[in-house]
Scaffold this active site. Structure first.
Site, mmCIF file in Angstrom:
data_model
loop_
_atom_site.group_PDB
_atom_site.id
_atom_site.type_symbol
_atom_site.label_atom_id
_atom_site.label_comp_id
_atom_site.label_asym_id
_atom_site.label_seq_id
_atom_site.Cartn_x
_atom_site.Cartn_y
_atom_site.Cartn_z
ATOM 1 N N LYS A 200 0.734 -1.063 0.042
ATOM 2 C CA LYS A 200 -0.124 0.004 -0.132
ATOM 3 C C LYS A 200 0.774 1.302 0.032
ATOM 4 C CE LYS A 200 -3.673 2.198 2.587
ATOM 5 N NZ LYS A 200 -4.830 2.261 3.598
ATOM 6 N N LYS A 252 -2.128 -1.535 -3.915
ATOM 7 C CA LYS A 252 -3.040 -0.438 -3.841
ATOM 8 C C LYS A 252 -2.153 0.911 -3.756
ATOM 9 C CE LYS A 252 -6.396 1.624 -0.647
ATOM 10 N NZ LYS A 252 -6.712 1.630 0.942
HETATM 11 C C1 PBG Z 1 -7.190 3.254 5.284
HETATM 12 C C2 PBG Z 1 -7.639 3.205 3.696
HETATM 13 C C3 PBG Z 1 -7.405 4.451 2.920
HETATM 14 C C4 PBG Z 1 -7.926 3.863 1.821
HETATM 15 C C5 PBG Z 1 -8.636 2.391 1.961
HETATM 16 N N1 PBG Z 1 -8.286 2.039 3.303
HETATM 17 C C6 PBG Z 1 -6.955 5.413 3.084
HETATM 18 C C7 PBG Z 1 -5.379 6.096 3.402
HETATM 19 O O1 PBG Z 1 -4.661 4.949 3.662
HETATM 20 O O2 PBG Z 1 -5.324 7.069 3.463
HETATM 21 C C8 PBG Z 1 -8.011 4.279 0.444
HETATM 22 C C9 PBG Z 1 -9.297 3.973 -0.311
HETATM 23 C C10 PBG Z 1 -9.626 5.003 -1.638
HETATM 24 O O3 PBG Z 1 -8.631 5.832 -1.865
HETATM 25 O O4 PBG Z 1 -10.385 4.622 -2.331
HETATM 26 N N2 PBG Z 1 -8.393 2.642 6.087
#
Ligand code: PBG
Length: 331
Positions: A200, A252
């Site tokens: 991520k 992601k």
């Molecule tokens: C964290 C989380 C995020 C997203 C999904 N889970 C945000 C982040 O890490 O700032 C982002 C998903 C998206 O942008 O569609 N709980």
């Protein structure tokens, strides 16, 4: 010169008719491979639009039922739930409260979905903390990895008790997969599966999501999410999560990280998913609204590209709509 040279090899032959193209196609989209992220907000009685994600809403506990029915009718694989609480604090107490919005929504959605959809939950503290970080902070204001693991363990138990079938570990704390696996197994939740958001990245593409969950974050997440320039490290994180017991690993965002996705897909012996995030959605919607892109073709191409790069399933805000198109024979 005896004759003009003609190509012997003609790849165009396989593109010559629709029937030929269909049969020669390498990557097909299926509704069952799509997962819809859903936001459920505490204390509202009607859905609230998210300005930066046209067509996506924060659901009430009531309106989410309709979204579940539509998703099930479209035949998608599952839903990923996010909670938007009314009250936040430093520890993210709402995340471990059985009556917290995400746990309440999970119970309700499980009931509504039956066996038609796999019900998944975001396991992270950022929606519940008043500072907006994915973990708890130490005395110096830094995200404390091991203290956060304690919170994730407690959160995992509540989500399992609420009926979540797949926990989405999105916090990027070291050791989170092993920590959560152990606590679930000790409590008899051996069948609750873990989706590790392994690679991520600290991405600007999460911008609209921050509005969607009413994020309180100041600053950024660069001490725990990956540097967007790092390809090898994405694979390392995925392999670590597999070692720690992840049932599924994820990359992601998706669209700007297809190389990482391909690397992970080549090395993984568990399913690999990708999350087409809020900013990827917003970009296409904005351009389509201007008439600059053909919306349907672009949506299909983005998701197909993610599948082609190696994702077995894709989390996308278009999941239900795209599944409807597939049913109509559009591809
Ligand atoms: C964290 C989380 C995020 C997203 C999904 N889970 C945000 C982040 O890490 O700032 C982002 C998903 C998206 O942008 O569609 N709980």
């Amino acid at each position: 010169m005896t004759s003009t040279p003609h190509p012997v090899i003609r790849p165009r032959r396989l593109r010559s008719t629709p029937a030929m193209r269909r049969l020669a196609g390498e990557t097909r989209l299926h509704a069952a491979d799509l997962v819809l992220p859903l936001f459920v907000r505490e204390g509202i009685s009607a859905p609230m639009p998210i300005a930066s994600m046209p067509g996506v809403v924060q659901h009430s506990l009531d309106s989410v039922r309709g979204a579940i029915a539509d998703a099930a009718a479209a035949g998608i694989g599952g839903v990923m739930l996010f909670g938007v609480p009314e009250v936040r604090d430093a520890r993210g107490s709402g995340a471990t409260d059985p009556d917290g919005i995400l746990n309440v929504a999970t119970r309700l959605v499980r009931e509504e979905a039956g066996d038609a959809l796999l019900v998944q939950t975001d396991l992270c503290l950022d929606e519940f903390t008043d500072h907006g970080h994915c973990g708890v902070l130490d005395a110096d204001g830094r995200v404390d990895n091991d203290a956060t693991l304690e919170r994730y363990r407690a959160m995992a138990l509540e989500q399992a008790r609420a009926g979540s079938q797949l926990l989405g570990l999105s916090g990027m704390m070291d050791g989170q997969t092993a920590a959560v696996r152990a606590v679930l197994d000790d409590a008899g939740f051996e069948d609750v599966a873990l989706l590790a958001y392994s690679a991520k990245y600290a991405s600007a593409f999460y911008g609209p999501f921050r509005e969607a969950v009413d994020s309180q974050l100041q600053g950024d997440r660069r001490t725990y999410q990956l540097d967007p320039g790092n390809r090898r490290e994405g694979l390392r994180e995925a392999l670590l999560d597999i070692e720690e017991g992840a049932d599924i690993v994820m990359v992601k965002p998706a669209g700007s990280y297809l190389d990482v996705l391909a690397d992970v897909a080549a090395a993984s012996d568990v399913p690999v998913w990708a999350y087409q995030v809020s900013g990827e959605y917003a970009m296409v919607e904005a351009a389509a609204a201007h008439g600059w892109l053909d919306r349907q073709r672009t949506v299909i191409e983005t998701v197909r590209g993610i599948r082609r790069a190696g994702a077995d399933a894709v989390l996308t805000y278009w999941a239900t709509e795209l599944a409807g198109w597939l049913k109509d024979g559009v591809e």
